[in-house]
Design an enzyme around this catalytic site. Structure first.
Site, PDB file in Angstrom:
ATOM      1  N   TYR A  98      50.603  -9.321  82.168  1.00  0.00           N
ATOM      2  CA  TYR A  98      49.247  -8.609  81.989  1.00  0.00           C
ATOM      3  C   TYR A  98      48.698  -8.246  83.195  1.00  0.00           C
ATOM      4  CZ  TYR A  98      44.736  -8.518  80.282  1.00  0.00           C
ATOM      5  OH  TYR A  98      43.016  -8.228  79.699  1.00  0.00           O
TER       6      TYR A  98
ATOM      7  N   ASP B 228      50.126   4.864  68.208  1.00  0.00           N
ATOM      8  CA  ASP B 228      50.422   4.002  69.323  1.00  0.00           C
ATOM      9  C   ASP B 228      50.385   4.854  70.743  1.00  0.00           C
ATOM     10  OD1 ASP B 228      52.163   2.628  71.087  1.00  0.00           O
ATOM     11  OD2 ASP B 228      53.757   2.364  69.810  1.00  0.00           O
TER      12      ASP B 228
ATOM     13  N   ASN C  58      41.142   2.277  76.457  1.00  0.00           N
ATOM     14  CA  ASN C  58      40.773   0.722  76.059  1.00  0.00           C
ATOM     15  C   ASN C  58      41.974  -0.192  75.668  1.00  0.00           C
ATOM     16  OD1 ASN C  58      38.788  -1.654  75.342  1.00  0.00           O
ATOM     17  ND2 ASN C  58      39.865  -0.952  73.506  1.00  0.00           N
TER      18      ASN C  58
ATOM     19  N   LYS D 204      47.315  -4.621  84.897  1.00  0.00           N
ATOM     20  CA  LYS D 204      45.823  -4.494  85.121  1.00  0.00           C
ATOM     21  C   LYS D 204      45.918  -4.202  86.618  1.00  0.00           C
ATOM     22  CE  LYS D 204      44.192  -4.987  80.977  1.00  0.00           C
ATOM     23  NZ  LYS D 204      43.698  -3.743  80.060  1.00  0.00           N
TER      24      LYS D 204
HETATM   25  P1  NAD Z   1      41.640  -6.595  71.065  1.00  0.00           P
HETATM   26  O1  NAD Z   1      42.665  -6.975  70.925  1.00  0.00           O
HETATM   27  O2  NAD Z   1      40.216  -6.719  69.929  1.00  0.00           O
HETATM   28  O3  NAD Z   1      41.482  -4.895  71.193  1.00  0.00           O
HETATM   29  C1  NAD Z   1      42.718  -4.641  71.656  1.00  0.00           C
HETATM   30  C2  NAD Z   1      42.860  -3.185  70.859  1.00  0.00           C
HETATM   31  O4  NAD Z   1      44.200  -2.449  71.400  1.00  0.00           O
HETATM   32  C3  NAD Z   1      43.341  -3.621  69.281  1.00  0.00           C
HETATM   33  O5  NAD Z   1      42.583  -3.041  68.648  1.00  0.00           O
HETATM   34  C4  NAD Z   1      44.725  -3.395  69.250  1.00  0.00           C
HETATM   35  O6  NAD Z   1      45.206  -2.765  68.000  1.00  0.00           O
HETATM   36  C5  NAD Z   1      44.725  -2.116  70.396  1.00  0.00           C
HETATM   37  N1  NAD Z   1      46.110  -1.561  70.654  1.00  0.00           N
HETATM   38  C6  NAD Z   1      47.213  -2.488  70.869  1.00  0.00           C
HETATM   39  N2  NAD Z   1      48.353  -1.804  71.167  1.00  0.00           N
HETATM   40  C7  NAD Z   1      48.279  -0.493  71.085  1.00  0.00           C
HETATM   41  C8  NAD Z   1      48.821   0.321  71.039  1.00  0.00           C
HETATM   42  N3  NAD Z   1      50.162   0.496  71.257  1.00  0.00           N
HETATM   43  N4  NAD Z   1      48.122   1.732  70.633  1.00  0.00           N
HETATM   44  C9  NAD Z   1      46.958   1.743  70.360  1.00  0.00           C
HETATM   45  N5  NAD Z   1      46.099   0.551  70.183  1.00  0.00           N
HETATM   46  C10 NAD Z   1      46.668  -0.564  70.554  1.00  0.00           C
HETATM   47  O7  NAD Z   1      41.013  -7.060  72.522  1.00  0.00           O
HETATM   48  P2  NAD Z   1      39.769  -6.692  73.329  1.00  0.00           P
HETATM   49  O8  NAD Z   1      39.507  -7.949  74.261  1.00  0.00           O
HETATM   50  O9  NAD Z   1      38.804  -5.996  72.798  1.00  0.00           O
HETATM   51  O10 NAD Z   1      40.516  -5.690  74.581  1.00  0.00           O
HETATM   52  C11 NAD Z   1      40.230  -4.464  74.917  1.00  0.00           C
HETATM   53  C12 NAD Z   1      40.604  -4.246  76.379  1.00  0.00           C
HETATM   54  O11 NAD Z   1      39.881  -4.835  77.210  1.00  0.00           O
HETATM   55  C13 NAD Z   1      42.298  -4.453  76.590  1.00  0.00           C
HETATM   56  O12 NAD Z   1      42.662  -3.492  77.519  1.00  0.00           O
HETATM   57  C14 NAD Z   1      42.032  -5.903  77.311  1.00  0.00           C
HETATM   58  O13 NAD Z   1      43.141  -6.128  78.257  1.00  0.00           O
HETATM   59  C15 NAD Z   1      40.722  -5.729  77.921  1.00  0.00           C
HETATM   60  N6  NAD Z   1      40.177  -6.917  78.386  1.00  0.00           N
HETATM   61  C16 NAD Z   1      39.507  -7.775  77.550  1.00  0.00           C
HETATM   62  C17 NAD Z   1      38.995  -9.197  77.794  1.00  0.00           C
HETATM   63  C18 NAD Z   1      38.483 -10.041  77.131  1.00  0.00           C
HETATM   64  O14 NAD Z   1      37.742 -11.350  77.689  1.00  0.00           O
HETATM   65  N7  NAD Z   1      38.338  -9.726  75.830  1.00  0.00           N
HETATM   66  C19 NAD Z   1      39.013  -9.221  79.425  1.00  0.00           C
HETATM   67  C20 NAD Z   1      39.447  -8.391  80.111  1.00  0.00           C
HETATM   68  C21 NAD Z   1      40.004  -7.253  79.913  1.00  0.00           C
END
Ligand code: NAD
Length: 260
Positions: free
Chosen positions: A164, A65, A92, A168
């Site tokens: 959120y 975590d 990430n 960010k």
């Molecule tokens: P996702 O939910 O598939 O990935 C997020 C990952 O973070 C998951 O695997 C989750 O288990 C992990 N996670 C959450 N809490 C955690 C913790 N306490 N410790 C370790 N791992 C943890 O979503 P995603 O879209 O792949 O997001 C990845 C990153 O990209 C995030 O930071 C998100 O804010 C950012 N993001 C995503 C988008 C989008 O459109 N998908 C847009 C902008 C930013």
């Protein structure tokens, strides 16, 4: 030009799904060794490790975590124990707990800040300490590289998601300040800020009828893929971006070009 990360050791947080998974795969395909951090989905993390190993790469899965300092320490310690160093951190992992501000539970505010902002700080701190202790440099003489995964919502407000957007926005300044503080030592800290990227978590918004509404916000006219973001992460982790320090690379099809 092909990106090569031979001999480089990377930690990718939140790598069992979405963007983190694609970034881990991309780094491994560029020949980095990759520690696949996950929080809850051990099967998905193991499947990714198996895929990387089957492709001839090097990876292992590590549950942690990232909002827990002890877990972060263990993630870095296990990586160093296995491979002797850490050269690249892709911070990430992130989550959303959405609600209008007036109704938002304090726990949901705290959890998002804890994971998205404090978690990135803890991982970056562990990486910087490690980079200094090992004193090892890549071909372009960088002491280490950190790529923070932020969001277009580090500059575009997002009604209904105040925790959120605040997290960010915090990552944007975390990244810039870390970059300013450590560039003199040879550390490169940068961020990738994705726009609308199709991942399982946002399938409802990025597919079907809702996608049309989203597409109106994207000048380039398509929803992004996880590979679009992974390519940017891999470039920022490589010596091809050696003179890039403290910058945010928006991978958003031009979304940030519209006034918010
Ligand atoms: P996702 O939910 O598939 O990935 C997020 C990952 O973070 C998951 O695997 C989750 O288990 C992990 N996670 C959450 N809490 C955690 C913790 N306490 N410790 C370790 N791992 C943890 O979503 P995603 O879209 O792949 O997001 C990845 C990153 O990209 C995030 O930071 C998100 O804010 C950012 N993001 C995503 C988008 C989008 O459109 N998908 C847009 C902008 C930013």
């Amino acid at each position: 030009m092909q990106i090569r990360l031979h001999g480089q050791i990377a930690i990718v947080t939140g790598a069992s799904s979405g963007i983190g998974r694609a970034a881990a795969l991309s780094l491994a395909r560029a020949n980095a060794r990759v520690a696949v951090n996950y929080h809850s989905d051990a099967d998905a993390a193991r499947a990714l490790v198996d895929q990387i190993l089957a492709e001839g790469g090097h990876a292992f899965a590590c549950k942690a975590d990232i909002s827990d300092p002890g877990d972060v320490e263990r993630l870095f310690a296990e990586t160093v124990e296995r491979w002797g160093a850490v050269d690249i951190l892709v911070a990430n992992a992130g989550l959303q707990r959405d609600a209008p501000a007036a109704e938002m539970a304090l726990d949901d505010w705290r959890r998002v800040i804890d994971v998205n902002l404090t978690g990135q700080f803890l991982c970056a701190q562990a990486a910087l300490r490690r980079f200094r202790a090992q004193g090892r440099r890549d071909v372009s003489r960088a002491l280490g590289k950190i790529v923070c995964v932020s969001s277009v919502h580090d500059v575009i407000p997002w009604a209904g998601h105040v925790n959120y957007a605040a997290s960010k926005g915090g990552v944007a300044m975390l990244m810039k300040t870390l970059a300013q503080e450590t560039a003199g030592e040879g550390v490169r800290v940068n961020a990738v800020s994705p726009g609308a990227i199709a991942t399982p978590i946002n399938a409802e918004e990025t597919q079907g009828p809702n996608a049309d509404r989203l597409l109106k916000l994207i000048p380039y006219g398509r929803i992004g893929d996880v590979e679009d973001v992974a390519n940017a992460v891999t470039w920022l982790a490589s010596d091809l971006s050696d003179y890039v320090v403290g910058t945010t690379l928006y991978v958003d099809g031009g979304m940030t070009l519209y006034p918010s």
